[in-house]
Design a protein around this motif. Structure first.
Motif, PDB file in Angstrom:
ATOM      1  N   ILE A   1       0.926  -1.181  -0.084  1.00 35.88           N
ATOM      2  CA  ILE A   1       0.002   0.003  -0.167  1.00 35.88           C
ATOM      3  C   ILE A   1       0.876   1.338  -0.047  1.00 35.88           C
ATOM      4  O   ILE A   1       1.976   1.327   0.825  1.00 35.88           O
ATOM      5  N   VAL A   2       0.346   2.064  -0.969  1.00 34.24           N
ATOM      6  CA  VAL A   2       1.273   3.520  -0.869  1.00 34.24           C
ATOM      7  C   VAL A   2       0.199   4.451  -0.313  1.00 34.24           C
ATOM      8  O   VAL A   2      -1.017   4.690  -0.566  1.00 34.24           O
ATOM      9  N   LEU A   3       0.689   4.565   1.023  1.00 36.41           N
ATOM     10  CA  LEU A   3      -0.264   5.287   2.064  1.00 36.41           C
ATOM     11  C   LEU A   3      -0.123   7.052   1.772  1.00 36.41           C
ATOM     12  O   LEU A   3       0.792   7.571   2.413  1.00 36.41           O
ATOM     13  N   GLY A   4      -0.642   7.499   0.750  1.00 33.74           N
ATOM     14  CA  GLY A   4      -0.330   8.876   0.485  1.00 33.74           C
ATOM     15  C   GLY A   4      -1.564   9.938   1.148  1.00 33.74           C
ATOM     16  O   GLY A   4      -2.199   9.446   1.958  1.00 33.74           O
ATOM     17  N   ASP A   5      -1.515  11.142   0.972  1.00 35.72           N
ATOM     18  CA  ASP A   5      -2.392  12.001   1.547  1.00 35.72           C
ATOM     19  C   ASP A   5      -2.695  13.081   0.424  1.00 35.72           C
ATOM     20  O   ASP A   5      -1.990  13.372  -0.461  1.00 35.72           O
TER      21      ASP A   5
END
Lengths: 378, 284
Positions: free
Chosen positions: A166-170
């Motif tokens: 998972i690439v947990l961006g914002d």
């Protein structure tokens, strides 16, 4: 030759996926991640790949799991509400060791919350969102460059360890524009075909803590892939306590025992720091300024930026907890990853949280005031 | 004459015995599937099976080919990805009424709308068997289940008509009491390019039978046969006369533009070459 661009974070995610060899994207529109799907819809066909808009996020993750077994690198992108719907598929992918990448652009939550505002409140969901014991890899980019770099890295880790990444961006980094450099060539880890012939091959046979090679459908391996507890052949064996313990322990340990290879952090002026700030994603940008300002005022502050948040970089944090008096966790939630820091610091350093919700990033001055408050408390 | 089942060669013998109850309809469906597959001149080597959760979804696990046993209601989504990664493959979904009509209803109608080249065989036994006999969206009004101890008062789904209306290329409904016709329907479904849906109304003596006072599998088959009317007959009947009847036959047969072919055409045009999805992950 590398090329420079001025891009939005979401555009960089899509470029990273294409560079890493992603040939299949399934998704469902959701703010603030939609630009990723739009870019993939435009660019995947030009790169010989398939883009499909599904009826919902549950179907999206289902489709990318199916396409992954069809031998393709696959990705989807979403935000909190869609990420919630994907949890069932994430558990299935973890249990069946299906490589795939999910980009989750965090927005204000819970529920539909703040669609156009940022948060970092899916940190624990990314780790524990699906039911059961499982390990997963989560990266958190703090710049447009990292959106690209970490997406490429996510594909590589996903293939190497056969695990959803998972690439947990914002929302802040996703919609921010910056200069980025895209190299012509990046390191790519290809999927490994089994060494054994289809007749001798056993789907889930692997040494303790290791990842078996992955066959593709339609090449004669005749594999049975199931989310049920399964034996070395991949056949369901649901009432055997030893078989379940062996399988699930291996799925967890193949990540945990390779923590050193997987995790990545950047440190800034930590060597002599009495106060260490830890952050990830968008707030890292304010923290670095705050630390510089603190140094200018003679405060021995340092910064540890977490590039990988799961598995948690225990060793790096432990080391700093021993050398520093205070640790300040800066995150855009009411306290999620700070609990990991506390677990690791174990009383070696005092841990404080500077959490913020509402959608606005921490301002450097606010952080500096917090540093002074913590310093004054000693 | 050998007494061995002619289709044992298609099964994973190391997984037998299977988990199905005595008298279950799944065996009839599996036999008709193999026969239909042979009639369509498709080898098991060219087939991938996908299933969800439930009794019917356990079928692929016994068949000697690549199979994906997925989550509840989602097999059509997984199958969509698998098909689009490698459109030359025959991707066949085994599902049930709980899987397709309830939890996975949305995926079913959208795959039909897209007309993607999948064959879905839905074994509709009007009940949740795996979890012990709860009513399903296809349970007839007035039937009993553990979650309808006073009889179901809900109207049941007409699943085949729903899928036909959603845009599928081929839809047929038969029962396990119509094995030969079912075989021909499966053959047609496999030969159809586009979304094909076969609804097999089947007996579940263990739960549906026990709860509804038709305990013997043979009695259930007789009940299925007596309760069925052909579509041609049904088309000339008043709605009231058709109430509670199983309408069998080909519900729709209208091949039209197929999704994977269209999407691959689009990619070829944009890419200037054949799409390179299948096995691309193994390239450096």
């Amino acid at each position: 030759m590398s090329k420079e661009y001025f891009l939005q974070g979401n555009e960089a995610y899509a470029k990273g996926a294409l560079k890493a060899g992603c040939k299949f994207f399934a998704g469902y529109p959701i703010t603030p991640s939609t630009e990723i799907a739009e870019d993939m819809a435009r660019d995947l066909p030009k790169n010989g790949g398939v883009f499909i808009q599904m009826e919902d996020e549950i179907a999206s993750i289902g489709a990318i799991i199916g396409a992954s077994w069809g031998g393709s690198k696959t990705m989807t992108a979403t935000s909190g509400p869609g990420f919630s719907l994907m949890q069932e598929g994430i558990g299935y992918a973890a249990m069946t060791e299906t490589p795939l990448v999910i980009i989750n652009i965090q927005r204000g939550s819970p529920s539909t919350g703040q669609p156009t505002m940022a948060s970092q409140s899916d940190v624990m969901q990314a780790r524990w969102g699906s039911h059961g014991d499982y390990e997963i890899i989560v990266l958190s980019p703090s710049s447009v460059q990292e959106c690209f770099d970490f997406t490429v890295k996510s594909f590589n880790l996903s293939e190497k360890y056969r695990v959803p990444v998972i690439v947990l961006g914002d929302e802040i980094v996703a919609h921010m524009r910056e200069k980025i450099v895209i190299p012509d060539n990046v390191e790519i880890i290809p999927r490994k075909m089994p060494k054994e012939s289809p007749e001798e091959f056993l789907l889930c046979k692997a040494d303790e803590n290791s990842t078996p090679n992955m066959p593709v459908f339609a090449e004669g391996y005749n594999v049975h892939v199931t989310g049920l507890t399964h034996d070395e052949r991949g056949y369901p064996d649901t009432n055997n306590p030893q078989e379940h313990a062996k399988l699930v322990s291996r799925l967890c340990n193949k990540i945990l025992k390779n923590r050193e290879d997987i995790t990545s952090t950047d440190s800034y002026k930590c060597e002599d720091a009495e106060i260490v700030l830890i952050s990830y994603g968008a707030p890292s940008r304010s923290v670095i300024t705050a630390v510089k300002n603190a140094r200018n005022e003679g405060i021995k502050a340092g910064f540890l930026k977490l590039n990988t948040i799961w598995p948690f970089p225990d060793e790096e944090v432990k080391k700093l907890a021993k050398s520093a008096d205070n640790i300040i966790m800066v995150e855009m939630n009411l306290g999620q990853l700070v609990n990991e820091v506390k677990r690791v610091a174990q009383g070696d350093a005092k841990v404080s949280l500077f959490g913020k919700i509402g959608g606005e990033i921490h301002k450097p001055l606010e952080i500096l005031s917090f540093i002074k408050k913590v310093q004054g408390g000693n | 004459m050998s007494s061995e089942n002619p289709y044992i060669k298609y099964l994973r013998e190391d997984r037998l015995p299977h988990i199905f109850c005595p008298g279950c309809g799944n065996g009839i469906v599996l036999n008709t599937f193999f026969k239909g597959m042979e009639k369509a001149e498709i080898g098991l080597d060219d087939v991938s099976l996908v299933s969800g959760i439930g009794c019917s979804s356990r079928i692929p696990g016994y068949v000697k080919c690549d199979s994906l046993h997925t989550t509840h209601g989602r097999p059509i989504s997984f199958a969509t990805g698998l098909k689009l990664a490698n459109p030359e493959r025959n991707v066949i979904v085994f599902s049930g009424d709980g899987d397709s009509a309830s939890i996975g209803g949305n995926h079913l109608i959208h795959a039909a709308r897209k007309n993607i080249d999948l064959t879905v065989i839905c074994i509709n036994n009007n009940i949740y068997g795996m979890t012990g006999g709860q009513i399903s969206p296809t349970s007839p009004k007035g039937s009993f289940g553990t979650t309808a101890p006073y009889g179901s008062f809900e109207k049941s789904f007409q699943l085949s008509e729903l899928v036909a209306a959603s845009g599928a290329s081929y839809v047929a409904r038969y029962t396990t009491a119509h094995a030969l016709m079912l075989t021909f329907a499966i053959e047609s479904a496999l030969k159809t390019k586009g979304f094909s849906f076969i609804e097999v109304v089947a007996q579940c003596p263990t739960y549906y039978g026990r709860k509804n006072k038709i305990k013997q599998p043979t009695d259930m088959l007789i009940w299925l046969k007596d309760n069925s009317i052909f579509k041609m007959q049904a088309d000339n009947m008043e709605p009231k006369e058709k109430e509670g009847k199983i309408i069998i036959g080909e519900i729709t047969k209208q091949p039209h533009e197929e999704y994977s072919e269209e999407i691959y055409k689009l990619i070829e045009k944009q890419y200037g070459d054949k799409p390179n999805v299948f096995k691309s992950a193994y390239r450096g």
